[in-house]
Design a protein around this motif. Structure first.
Motif, PDB file in Angstrom:
ATOM      1  N   GLU A  76      -9.740  -8.668   3.058  1.00  0.00           N
ATOM      2  CA  GLU A  76     -10.032  -8.292   1.679  1.00  0.00           C
ATOM      3  C   GLU A  76      -9.151  -9.102   0.722  1.00  0.00           C
ATOM      4  O   GLU A  76      -9.596  -9.554  -0.328  1.00  0.00           O
ATOM      5  N   ARG A 110       0.849  -1.208   0.000  1.00  0.00           N
ATOM      6  CA  ARG A 110       0.000   0.000   0.000  1.00  0.00           C
ATOM      7  C   ARG A 110       0.879   1.252   0.000  1.00  0.00           C
ATOM      8  O   ARG A 110       0.552   2.247  -0.631  1.00  0.00           O
ATOM      9  N   HIS A 130      -4.168  -2.003  -8.592  1.00  0.00           N
ATOM     10  CA  HIS A 130      -5.018  -2.316  -7.435  1.00  0.00           C
ATOM     11  C   HIS A 130      -4.201  -3.169  -6.481  1.00  0.00           C
ATOM     12  O   HIS A 130      -3.449  -4.039  -6.932  1.00  0.00           O
TER      13      HIS A 130
HETATM   14 MG    MG Z   1      -9.669  -0.815  -2.094  1.00  0.00          MG
END
Ligand code: MG
Ligand code: DAT
Length: 171
Positions: free
Chosen positions: A135, A94, A128
């Motif tokens: 998730e 991230r 992505h």
């Molecule tokens: Mg997301």
């Protein structure tokens, strides 16, 4: 530190703009390992399931067209899907990816360096990545079959379909 896996997609704009090498190069600095990889033509159904949490948002339909590559025409209607694994893989990825809005992302992050917002307001943010381990599990099971991943990461089960044994995720 936890050994984690996550789904990473190089979106149609990343492929169209020939950014695959640059993106994989930035990810390789995180010393994760690739345990699944493939090219996918994204159906509307898969796009909707992937982004189900955003249903009802004003940009939802454009987001579905974008992830399917529809906004670029027939040649670019594909994405590259990867499952990466490593220590603290999700938070590290991230960070290298940058925040959702490419204009606000750290300029040396992947989205900051390569993303843009189109004149129609679509966030073309080239990549992505899953945002947490729950998730990640949902997304990996959505995009990959157990036999497409070279490590045992989640429970599987064997079922019989038309007299043939199949290996599927034990959801
Ligand atoms: Mg997301
Ligand atoms: P992320 O991809 O950083 O996890 P998200 O899950 O909130 O962000 O949203 C998924 C995608 O939807 C994102 O990559 C781009 C698009 N998106 C999110 N918010 C948006 C907005 N306000 N306008 C346009 N597109 C948006």
């Amino acid at each position: 530190m936890a050994n984690e896996q996550l789904l990473i997609l190089i979106k149609p704009d990343g492929i169209r703009r020939s950014l695959t090498g640059n993106i994989l190069d930035k990810l390789s600095q995180l010393r994760m390992t690739i345990i699944g990889a493939k090219v996918v033509k994204v159906s509307r159904e898969l796009a909707e399931m992937h982004y189900y949490q955003l249903k009802g948002r004003p940009f939802f339909d454009e987001l579905l067209d974008y992830i399917q590559g529809k906004i670029y025409g027939e040649s670019w209607n594909k994405i590259l899907a990867f499952v990466y694994q490593g220590e603290d893989a999700i938070s590290k990825t991230r960070k290298v990816t940058g925040v959702t809005n490419p204009e606000e992302a750290d300029p040396i992050s992947i989205r900051g360096a390569y993303g843009r917002i189109t004149t129609k307001g679509v966030y073309e943010n080239v990549i992505h990545c899953s945002s947490d381990s729950l998730e990640a599990e949902r997304e990996i099971k959505l995009w990959f079959k157990p036999q497409e991943i070279v490590k045992d990461i989640y429970a599987i089960k064997r079922i019989i379909v038309d007299k043939e044994e199949k290996v599927v995720w034990d959801l």
